[in-house]
Motif scaffolding. Structure first.
Motif, PDB file in Angstrom:
ATOM      1  N   GLY A 208       5.194   5.288 -26.823  1.00 34.87           N
ATOM      2  CA  GLY A 208       4.421   6.296 -26.421  1.00 34.87           C
ATOM      3  C   GLY A 208       3.989   6.243 -24.855  1.00 34.87           C
ATOM      4  N   LEU A 209       4.120   5.135 -24.145  1.00 32.77           N
ATOM      5  CA  LEU A 209       3.584   5.061 -22.941  1.00 32.77           C
ATOM      6  C   LEU A 209       4.935   5.048 -21.854  1.00 32.77           C
ATOM      7  N   ARG A 210       4.300   5.391 -20.738  1.00 30.79           N
ATOM      8  CA  ARG A 210       5.349   5.651 -19.448  1.00 30.79           C
ATOM      9  C   ARG A 210       4.526   5.059 -18.179  1.00 30.79           C
ATOM     10  N   LEU A 211       5.099   3.966 -17.789  1.00 31.21           N
ATOM     11  CA  LEU A 211       4.582   3.374 -16.635  1.00 31.21           C
ATOM     12  C   LEU A 211       5.385   3.413 -15.457  1.00 31.21           C
ATOM     13  N   SER A 212       4.704   4.040 -14.320  1.00 27.15           N
ATOM     14  CA  SER A 212       5.301   4.346 -13.011  1.00 27.15           C
ATOM     15  C   SER A 212       4.961   3.221 -12.314  1.00 27.15           C
ATOM     16  N   ALA A 213       5.868   2.129 -11.952  1.00 30.13           N
ATOM     17  CA  ALA A 213       5.793   1.112 -11.123  1.00 30.13           C
ATOM     18  C   ALA A 213       6.812   0.543 -10.289  1.00 30.13           C
ATOM     19  N   ALA A 214       6.618   0.082  -9.061  1.00 30.22           N
ATOM     20  CA  ALA A 214       7.458  -0.444  -8.072  1.00 30.22           C
ATOM     21  C   ALA A 214       7.884  -1.768  -8.284  1.00 30.22           C
ATOM     22  N   VAL A 215       9.124  -2.180  -8.017  1.00 34.24           N
ATOM     23  CA  VAL A 215       9.656  -3.615  -8.201  1.00 34.24           C
ATOM     24  C   VAL A 215       9.375  -4.202  -6.929  1.00 34.24           C
ATOM     25  N   VAL A 216       8.738  -5.320  -7.086  1.00 39.75           N
ATOM     26  CA  VAL A 216       8.427  -6.099  -5.755  1.00 39.75           C
ATOM     27  C   VAL A 216       9.203  -7.454  -5.678  1.00 39.75           C
ATOM     28  N   ALA A 217       9.881  -7.830  -6.760  1.00 40.98           N
ATOM     29  CA  ALA A 217      10.554  -9.017  -6.898  1.00 40.98           C
ATOM     30  C   ALA A 217      11.622  -9.072  -8.110  1.00 40.98           C
ATOM     31  N   GLU A 218      12.809  -9.606  -8.037  1.00 37.20           N
ATOM     32  CA  GLU A 218      13.580  -9.825  -8.994  1.00 37.20           C
ATOM     33  C   GLU A 218      13.672 -11.029  -9.252  1.00 37.20           C
ATOM     34  N   LEU A 219      13.547 -11.433 -10.444  1.00 38.22           N
ATOM     35  CA  LEU A 219      13.785 -13.037 -10.918  1.00 38.22           C
ATOM     36  C   LEU A 219      14.490 -13.174 -11.906  1.00 38.22           C
ATOM     37  N   VAL A 220      15.732 -13.891 -11.541  1.00 40.78           N
ATOM     38  CA  VAL A 220      16.906 -14.014 -12.651  1.00 40.78           C
ATOM     39  C   VAL A 220      16.760 -15.498 -13.016  1.00 40.78           C
ATOM     40  N   PRO A 221      16.610 -15.716 -14.382  1.00 42.19           N
ATOM     41  CA  PRO A 221      16.785 -17.007 -14.916  1.00 42.19           C
ATOM     42  C   PRO A 221      18.146 -17.420 -14.932  1.00 42.19           C
ATOM     43  N   GLU A 222      18.321 -18.859 -15.085  1.00 39.84           N
ATOM     44  CA  GLU A 222      19.501 -19.560 -15.147  1.00 39.84           C
ATOM     45  C   GLU A 222      20.214 -19.203 -16.500  1.00 39.84           C
ATOM     46  N   ALA A 223      19.358 -19.136 -17.327  1.00 38.90           N
ATOM     47  CA  ALA A 223      20.134 -18.884 -18.828  1.00 38.90           C
ATOM     48  C   ALA A 223      20.435 -17.276 -18.707  1.00 38.90           C
TER      49      ALA A 223
ATOM     50  N   GLN B 200       1.014  -1.339   0.119  1.00 39.70           N
ATOM     51  CA  GLN B 200      -0.042  -0.062  -0.041  1.00 39.70           C
ATOM     52  C   GLN B 200       0.828   1.337  -0.197  1.00 39.70           C
ATOM     53  N   SER B 201       2.015   1.350   0.761  1.00 40.99           N
ATOM     54  CA  SER B 201       2.840   2.234   0.745  1.00 40.99           C
ATOM     55  C   SER B 201       3.423   2.543  -0.640  1.00 40.99           C
ATOM     56  N   LEU B 202       4.089   1.516  -1.409  1.00 39.10           N
ATOM     57  CA  LEU B 202       4.438   1.482  -2.656  1.00 39.10           C
ATOM     58  C   LEU B 202       3.542   2.291  -3.463  1.00 39.10           C
ATOM     59  N   GLU B 203       2.248   1.721  -3.612  1.00 40.19           N
ATOM     60  CA  GLU B 203       1.026   2.248  -4.364  1.00 40.19           C
ATOM     61  C   GLU B 203       0.953   3.674  -4.318  1.00 40.19           C
ATOM     62  N   LYS B 204       0.884   4.110  -3.051  1.00 35.25           N
ATOM     63  CA  LYS B 204       0.410   5.216  -2.560  1.00 35.25           C
ATOM     64  C   LYS B 204       1.595   6.293  -2.999  1.00 35.25           C
TER      65      LYS B 204
ATOM     66  N   THR C 262      19.662 -14.632 -19.948  1.00 35.05           N
ATOM     67  CA  THR C 262      18.370 -13.952 -20.855  1.00 35.05           C
ATOM     68  C   THR C 262      18.039 -12.931 -20.041  1.00 35.05           C
ATOM     69  N   PRO C 263      17.119 -12.051 -20.692  1.00 37.43           N
ATOM     70  CA  PRO C 263      16.748 -10.803 -19.889  1.00 37.43           C
ATOM     71  C   PRO C 263      16.212 -11.239 -18.247  1.00 37.43           C
ATOM     72  N   ILE C 264      16.573 -10.428 -17.421  1.00 39.12           N
ATOM     73  CA  ILE C 264      16.087 -10.558 -15.943  1.00 39.12           C
ATOM     74  C   ILE C 264      14.573 -10.212 -15.982  1.00 39.12           C
ATOM     75  N   VAL C 265      13.647 -10.632 -15.306  1.00 39.92           N
ATOM     76  CA  VAL C 265      12.315 -10.298 -15.107  1.00 39.92           C
ATOM     77  C   VAL C 265      11.722  -9.923 -13.768  1.00 39.92           C
ATOM     78  N   TYR C 266      11.135  -8.613 -13.463  1.00 37.97           N
ATOM     79  CA  TYR C 266      10.751  -8.298 -12.465  1.00 37.97           C
ATOM     80  C   TYR C 266       9.394  -8.279 -12.217  1.00 37.97           C
ATOM     81  N   ALA C 267       8.750  -8.791 -11.168  1.00 39.22           N
ATOM     82  CA  ALA C 267       7.609  -8.707 -10.584  1.00 39.22           C
ATOM     83  C   ALA C 267       7.287  -7.106 -10.067  1.00 39.22           C
ATOM     84  N   ILE C 268       6.224  -6.673 -10.797  1.00 38.08           N
ATOM     85  CA  ILE C 268       6.205  -5.103 -10.522  1.00 38.08           C
ATOM     86  C   ILE C 268       4.750  -4.919 -10.088  1.00 38.08           C
ATOM     87  N   VAL C 269       4.346  -3.909  -9.493  1.00 41.60           N
ATOM     88  CA  VAL C 269       2.962  -3.199  -9.208  1.00 41.60           C
ATOM     89  C   VAL C 269       2.885  -1.835  -9.587  1.00 41.60           C
TER      90      VAL C 269
END
Length: 181
Positions: A143-158, A108-112, A160-167
Motif C-alpha cells: 500500500g505504500l509507494r516510495l519515490s527515491a533515487a539510486v545513489v549506489a549499487e551494491l552487488v554481493p558476491e553471492a 540536492q538536485s536528485l532530492e529536488k 542474492t538480491p542486489i542492494v541499492y543505496a537510495i535517497v
C-alpha cells in the motif's frame, strides 16, 4: 530499515517467493529442534538455513546460522561466508552513510527532482500512499509507494538480491533490495 538486515522488497521478491523462503526457514527450524543422536551435528542444516536467511536479507540471523554451521562442521567453510557477509554489510552501511559518495549539489538536485511532480503522484489512482524512507519498515510495505533515487549499487558476491543505496525527497538514505535471482 533496521541495521539487522532486512530491506525493502523488490519486484522479484513477490509474496510467493518470500513465502516459499519463509516456509523453508520454518522447516529448517523444526529440523534443528528435532531430537537426534549426539554424533549428528546438523552443520549442513545451519548452513542451508543461513543461505535462505541471506536471500531474505536477514543478515543477523544469517551470520548466527553461519557461525553455528562453522562450529558444528568446520569443513563447510562457513567462516568464509560469514566474513563475506560482514564485508558486504559494511560496504552497504558505508554507501548509505556516504549517500553513494555523490557531491552535495548532485544529491540536492536528485532530492529536488523527487519533490517535483511524479508520474504516479497525480492523485491516488494507483491506490498507493506516498511514503518516505522513515515511513517504511523492514520487509514488504504493501500500500505504500516510495519515490527515491539510486545513489549506489551494491552487488554481493553471492547470487542474492542486489542492494541499492537510495535517497528520498527528504534527503533520508537507506538500503533497498532490487529483488532476487
Amino acid at each position: 530499515p533496521g541495521a539487522g538486515g532486512g530491506a525493502f522488497a523488490g519486484p522479484d521478491a513477490g509474496p510467493g517467493r518470500v513465502d516459499a523462503l519463509r516456509s523453508a526457514l520454518k522447516a529448517y527450524s523444526r529440523a534443528a529442534a528435532a531430537p537426534r543422536r549426539p554424533q549428528q551435528s546438523c552443520a549442513d542444516l545451519h548452513y542451508n538455513q543461513a543461505v535462505v536467511q541471506l536471500y531474505l536479507l536477514e543478515y543477523r540471523s544469517c551470520h548466527a546460522s553461519f557461525a553455528e554451521a562453522q562450529r558444528l562442521g568446520p569443513e563447510l567453510n562457513a567462516a568464509a561466508q560469514r566474513t563475506a557477509l560482514v564485508a558486504f554489510a559494511r560496504r552497504c552501511a558505508r554507501a548509505v552513510a556516504a549517500r553513494g559518495g555523490l557531491p552535495r549539489k548532485r544529491l540536492q538536485s536528485l532530492e529536488k527532482g523527487l519533490r517535483g511532480p511524479q508520474p504516479l503522484a497525480a492523485g491516488a489512482a494507483d491506490g498507493l500512499r506516498a511514503a518516505s524512507l522513515a515511513d517504511l519498515r523492514d520487509g514488504i510495505n504493501p500500500g505504500l509507494r516510495l519515490s527515491a533515487a539510486v545513489v549506489a549499487e551494491l552487488v554481493p558476491e553471492a547470487q542474492t538480491p542486489i542492494v541499492y543505496a537510495i535517497v528520498d525527497a527528504a534527503g533520508e538514505a537507506g538500503p533497498a533490495c532490487a529483488g532476487g535471482t
